[in-house]
Design an enzyme around this catalytic site. Structure first.
Site: not given
Ligand code: ACM
Length: 545
Positions: A216, A278, A328-329, A395, A422, A424, A475
């Site tokens: 990442d 990422h 992602d993102e 997610w 999640y 975290d 995370w």
């Molecule tokens: C993510 O939480 N960006 C998969």
């Protein structure tokens, strides 16, 4: 440290253990097994593992047998002998593990790949399963019939006269085939020892997938021989200390060690190399393949060669057959400015940069399939026509349409929404955890997780069959220490295990809590930090400093 005096005393466990022989069958099981088995039938009496007890192992029962022997030896000092199946006289005090059909004419039962039948009678214990994983899970259930100290590595934790088991018959199999946990080792690195400890605890919960988020923006954490700068440069620092000076990564030897340790526990390790976004850490190391910021350069033909080389080395290390490529993102890319992008788009007939993202994802998924692996991507990828063998990991709970769209298109789906799974996110109000978007349903408490039905009731049977299972994600933007890491995982992992393994249907939270009290004693025996429930300390500074 948090206040250990708030932790659970032995009283609850002792009460449950002593009441067992008196219990009638047919009622809600009081036995503290997590995840709750499909069926437990008890009868009066007990079996004592004594110094005349041995284990007899049928073909392919070696892994489960040695795990059982090791656990008993580590906790009680008793080196229980393991003998070959031929020595079974059918009578004496034996723990017999064998592959076969656990089906009896009066009780038909299909164990699938991971189910088992465990019978504890006055004279012997039998565990039968169709596959080795079932034997291993039968052993886990057997251990949970013993006091929690059986999970200790301190040979004095259990006296021999405490190796007393109730008479039971358990038939059991999981609801879902994918029962996973993801650890982000990029933002803050966690050692292979910590991952092995996590694997040990996952096995106790009958979980079977460890997903490692290996790359990442803050760091690239896996050695790639062809591109040494990925670790000489990309592994420097973490989210707290971006400039280093330390480098944090797993060598190939480390990865093999983790994968082997996991395999001994019937857990497969799934690597994630997050792309095209990422990827700042890789961009620091090899800027020529990136867009000047944190995203791969899709207009450079050499980028695709780099991706292929990296993925081939990663696949060689992970025999699981799955490779997660993120996806992602891909939000703040700088693609509009890179040289060659217009030509690239014209050549491919694209008018929008979104189509370029689809191009990249399709290339990676197709390459992984071509190599005989199964690609996995976060649900952002469902916007594109992507290889139908790709598994979609849902997610963002605010985007249920992504999950539904993937299922309707025929993709297999792993359920791991921000709400619920999640890890975290905070456990409770005012507790430490990530403050991100999507957490609008209150904290992800273990109660919330336990009460949740993860498959929408509007799904047809066929749609439901595409749900492979559940996965929690840790995370680590804020999680820097092993203590904080364990605090975020336990006891929520127990709730995850229960909804991933136990049959669909009514969920008795009070019953779960009773079992969870005993599970917390198991955490103690395993040396795990965990979030105490009931009253808990309000000073969390020990976690975040
Ligand atoms: C993510 O939480 N960006 C998969």
């Amino acid at each position: 440290m948090n206040d250990r005096s708030l932790r659970i005393t032995c009283a609850v466990g002792a009460l449950i253990f002593s009441s067992v022989c008196l219990c009638a069958t047919g009622e809600e099981p009081e036995w503290p097994i997590i995840p709750k088995p499909l069926s437990v039938t008890r009868s009066a009496g007990s079996f004592l593992i004594g110094d005349n007890t041995d284990i007899i192992a049928g073909p392919n029962a070696g892994k489960a047998s040695s795990y059982l022997a090791q656990r008993l030896r580590k906790a009680s000092g008793y080196a229980i002998p393991i003998r070959e199946w031929e020595s079974d006289d059918g009578l004496s005090t034996r723990i017999a593990l064998r592959l076969g059909s656990p089906l009896t004419p009066d009780r038909p039962f299909d164990p699938g790949r991971e189910g088992y039948r465990l019978t504890v009678s006055r004279t012997r214990i039998d565990i039968t399963a169709a596959y080795p994983a079932g034997l291993f899970y039968g052993v886990q259930t057997l251990l949970q019939l013993l006091p929690p100290q059986v999970y200790s590595n301190n040979a004095g934790a259990l006296r021999m006269d405490e190796l007393l088991l109730p008479l039971v018959e358990v038939t059991d199999r999981p609801r879902f085939g994918w029962r996973g946990l993801m650890i982000d080792v990029s933002r803050h690195f966690f050692s292979k020892e910590q991952l092995k400890k996590t694997i040990d605890a996952m096995a106790v919960h009958k979980l079977n997938v460890l997903h490692l988020h290996l790359t990442d923006d803050p760091g690239w954490r896996i050695e790639i021989e062809k591109y040494p700068r990925l670790t000489t440069v990309g592994a420097i620092g973490d989210r707290t200390n971006p400039e280093g000076p330390e480098r944090w990564y797993f060598s190939k030897e480390d990865i093999r060690e983790i994968v082997e340790h996991a395999a001994r526990h019937h857990i497969m390790v799934v690597p994630e190399i997050d792309m095209p976004g990422h990827s700042m850490a890789a961009a620091r190391a090899y800027p020529q393949f990136f867009d000047g910021h944190r995203t791969f350069n899709p207009a450079n033909a050499e980028t695709y060669e780099f991706v292929k080389d990296v993925l081939v080395e990663v696949m060689e290390l992970f025999p699981s057959g799955y490779l997660h490529f993120g996806g992602d993102e891909v939000r703040d890319h700088r693609w509009a400015d890179i040289p060659g992008i217009r030509t690239f788009m014209e050549e491919n007939g694209y008018t929008d940069l979104k189509e370029v993202e689809g191009h990249f994802d399709r290339f990676v998924a197709d390459f992984i399939v071509e190599k005989g692996y199964t690609p996995i991507g976060w649900d952002d990828i469902v916007e594109f026509e992507i290889n139908p063998n790709t598994i979609v990991q849902w997610w963002l709970h605010l985007r249920p349409e992504a999950r539904d769209h993937a299922v309707r298109k025929g993709h297999r789906v792993i359920i791991s929404p921000t709400n619920y799974l999640y890890f975290d996110y905070p456990n409770g109000p005012g507790e430490p955890g990530a403050p991100w978007e999507g957490n609008d349903n209150g904290p992800n408490s273990f109660e919330l997780i336990h009460q949740w039905e993860p498959v929408p009731d509007t799904y047809s049977q066929e749609e439901e069959s595409r749900i492979m299972g559940l996965q929690a994600n840790l995370w680590t933007e804020f999680v820097k220490t092993n203590e904080y890491y364990e605090y975020m995982i336990f006891p929520r992992l127990s709730a995850l295990a229960e909804i991933a393994w136990s049959p669909k249907g009514a969920k008795d939270l009070d019953n779960f809590k009773k079992r969870l009290h005993v599970q917390c004693q198991r955490y103690e025996a395993m040396g795990l930090n965990y979030r105490v429930f009931g009253d808990w300390p309000s000073d969390f500074s020990y976690l975040t400093h």
